[in-house]
Design a protein around this motif. Structure first.
Motif, mmCIF file in Angstrom:
data_model
loop_
_atom_site.group_PDB
_atom_site.id
_atom_site.type_symbol
_atom_site.label_atom_id
_atom_site.label_comp_id
_atom_site.label_asym_id
_atom_site.label_seq_id
_atom_site.Cartn_x
_atom_site.Cartn_y
_atom_site.Cartn_z
ATOM 1 N N ILE A 127 -15.628 1.252 9.461
ATOM 2 C CA ILE A 127 -16.310 0.248 8.652
ATOM 3 C C ILE A 127 -15.770 0.296 7.222
ATOM 4 N N GLY A 128 -15.692 -0.868 6.607
ATOM 5 C CA GLY A 128 -15.179 -0.921 5.246
ATOM 6 C C GLY A 128 -15.178 -2.331 4.710
ATOM 7 N N GLN A 129 -14.278 -2.553 3.751
ATOM 8 C CA GLN A 129 -14.198 -3.852 3.092
ATOM 9 C C GLN A 129 -12.757 -4.314 3.022
ATOM 10 N N GLY A 130 -12.615 -5.628 2.926
ATOM 11 C CA GLY A 130 -11.293 -6.215 2.820
ATOM 12 C C GLY A 130 -11.317 -7.438 1.941
ATOM 13 N N GLU A 131 -10.131 -7.978 1.770
ATOM 14 C CA GLU A 131 -10.001 -9.216 1.005
ATOM 15 C C GLU A 131 -8.934 -10.070 1.655
ATOM 16 N N GLY A 132 -9.053 -11.362 1.430
ATOM 17 C CA GLY A 132 -8.118 -12.287 2.041
ATOM 18 C C GLY A 132 -7.848 -13.471 1.144
ATOM 19 N N GLY A 133 -6.907 -14.245 1.576
ATOM 20 C CA GLY A 133 -6.520 -15.452 0.884
ATOM 21 C C GLY A 133 -5.272 -16.001 1.544
ATOM 22 N N TYR A 134 -4.835 -17.112 1.048
ATOM 23 C CA TYR A 134 -3.636 -17.755 1.582
ATOM 24 C C TYR A 134 -3.365 -18.951 0.673
ATOM 25 N N PRO A 135 -2.164 -19.463 0.655
ATOM 26 C CA PRO A 135 -1.925 -20.626 -0.210
ATOM 27 C C PRO A 135 -2.884 -21.788 0.053
ATOM 28 N N ARG B 58 1.485 -20.306 13.484
ATOM 29 C CA ARG B 58 2.641 -20.151 14.367
ATOM 30 C C ARG B 58 3.118 -18.708 14.492
ATOM 31 N N GLU B 59 2.666 -17.823 13.581
ATOM 32 C CA GLU B 59 3.093 -16.426 13.660
ATOM 33 C C GLU B 59 2.080 -15.538 12.937
ATOM 34 N N ILE B 60 1.859 -14.331 13.502
ATOM 35 C CA ILE B 60 0.968 -13.342 12.894
ATOM 36 C C ILE B 60 1.618 -11.967 13.031
ATOM 37 N N ARG B 61 1.601 -11.222 11.951
ATOM 38 C CA ARG B 61 2.050 -9.830 11.964
ATOM 39 C C ARG B 61 0.906 -8.964 11.464
ATOM 40 N N ARG B 62 0.752 -7.799 12.096
ATOM 41 C CA ARG B 62 -0.296 -6.857 11.706
ATOM 42 C C ARG B 62 0.317 -5.472 11.535
ATOM 43 N N LEU B 63 -0.085 -4.793 10.474
ATOM 44 C CA LEU B 63 0.333 -3.421 10.211
ATOM 45 C C LEU B 63 -0.929 -2.590 10.043
ATOM 46 N N PHE B 64 -1.078 -1.545 10.849
ATOM 47 C CA PHE B 64 -2.181 -0.596 10.739
ATOM 48 C C PHE B 64 -1.590 0.756 10.377
ATOM 49 N N GLU B 65 -2.242 1.473 9.458
ATOM 50 C CA GLU B 65 -1.798 2.831 9.150
ATOM 51 C C GLU B 65 -2.978 3.685 8.713
ATOM 52 N N ASN C 49 -4.725 9.102 4.332
ATOM 53 C CA ASN C 49 -5.769 10.010 3.826
ATOM 54 C C ASN C 49 -7.100 9.822 4.554
ATOM 55 N N GLY C 50 -7.031 9.633 5.862
ATOM 56 C CA GLY C 50 -8.226 9.483 6.679
ATOM 57 C C GLY C 50 -8.791 8.080 6.748
ATOM 58 N N ASP C 51 -8.274 7.158 5.946
ATOM 59 C CA ASP C 51 -8.724 5.765 5.977
ATOM 60 C C ASP C 51 -7.789 4.934 6.850
ATOM 61 N N LEU C 52 -8.366 4.048 7.655
ATOM 62 C CA LEU C 52 -7.571 3.111 8.428
ATOM 63 C C LEU C 52 -7.360 1.876 7.558
ATOM 64 N N ARG C 53 -6.119 1.599 7.241
ATOM 65 C CA ARG C 53 -5.789 0.439 6.415
ATOM 66 C C ARG C 53 -4.960 -0.518 7.250
ATOM 67 N N TYR C 54 -5.159 -1.794 6.984
ATOM 68 C CA TYR C 54 -4.329 -2.775 7.669
ATOM 69 C C TYR C 54 -4.006 -3.928 6.740
ATOM 70 N N GLU C 55 -2.922 -4.604 7.097
ATOM 71 C CA GLU C 55 -2.506 -5.835 6.439
ATOM 72 C C GLU C 55 -2.139 -6.831 7.516
ATOM 73 N N ASN D 174 5.593 -20.245 5.231
ATOM 74 C CA ASN D 174 6.294 -19.109 5.827
ATOM 75 C C ASN D 174 5.345 -17.923 5.912
ATOM 76 N N LEU D 175 5.789 -16.851 6.545
ATOM 77 C CA LEU D 175 5.004 -15.633 6.688
ATOM 78 C C LEU D 175 4.591 -15.123 5.307
ATOM 79 N N GLN D 176 3.267 -14.977 5.099
ATOM 80 C CA GLN D 176 2.727 -14.552 3.813
ATOM 81 C C GLN D 176 1.512 -13.668 4.033
ATOM 82 N N PRO D 177 1.173 -12.811 3.031
ATOM 83 C CA PRO D 177 -0.036 -11.994 3.155
ATOM 84 C C PRO D 177 -1.278 -12.868 3.346
ATOM 85 N N HIS D 178 -2.161 -12.410 4.224
ATOM 86 C CA HIS D 178 -3.399 -13.136 4.497
ATOM 87 C C HIS D 178 -4.635 -12.234 4.324
#
Length: 169
Positions: free
Chosen positions: A33-41, A132-139, A142-148, A157-161
């Motif tokens: 459980i945690g918090q995140g942020e998002g956005g896009y053009p 049309r495309e999605i990429r996910r990175l999980f890591e 320091n004990g926290d699960l982070r993703y982008e 084009n492919l951009q942070p979301h």
């Protein structure tokens, strides 16, 4: 105890036996459980709270996955998705995800068990008029699960979301 039967004793809980293909990703199992942020053009910036849950039955090389987000202030539901992760012994992984918006993803990628990094790339994005495309990175950091999450649409084009940091309960 005239005529009453004693309740049977509860069976002791047996520890979960991990399928060998799931063992390298066992650190994911449980609730985060945690918090995140998002956005896009095309989307205003937003913040959210989130819960991820990874489960495993022990008998198949599959990890169950559920995710839900809600607005920080009001608790109003925002997004949900669920699916299955199928890690392979060679360090590759296949993922299917169905989103509450009706979008479905088939992703393939890799995982590094020592560095605790998972990289996913969409093979198919179905029922999406714009995505049309999605990429996910999980890591695990320091004990926290982070993703982008990065996303491409028909007009961008492919951009942070999305990005988030979660702690295990």
């Amino acid at each position: 105890m005239d005529g009453e039967k004693a309740a049977p004793a509860a069976a002791p809980a047996t520890p979960l036996v991990l399928h060998p293909a799931v063992a390298p990703l066992s650190y994911l199992l449980g609730t985060w459980i945690g918090q995140g942020e998002g956005g896009y053009p095309t989307i205003n910036h937003f913040s959210y709270a989130e819960e991820l849950h990874f489960s495993h039955s022990g008998n198949k090389p599959v990890i169950g996955y559920t995710q839900k987000t809600w607005k920080l202030g009001s608790g109003e539901p925002m997004h949900a998705e669920s699916g299955y992760w199928r890690p392979k012994p060679d360090g590759t992984i296949e993922v299917v995800i169905a989103q509450s918006t009706g979008l479905a993803e088939v992703q393939k990628g890799t995982y590094n068990a020592e560095e605790k990094v998972i990289m996913l790339q969409s093979e198919i994005v179905g029922n999406a008029s714009k995505v049309r495309e999605i990429r996910r990175l999980f890591e695990l950091v320091n004990g926290d699960l982070r993703y982008e999450v990065q996303m491409a649409t028909n007009t961008t084009n492919l951009q942070p979301h999305l990005k988030a940091s979660l702690k295990k309960l």
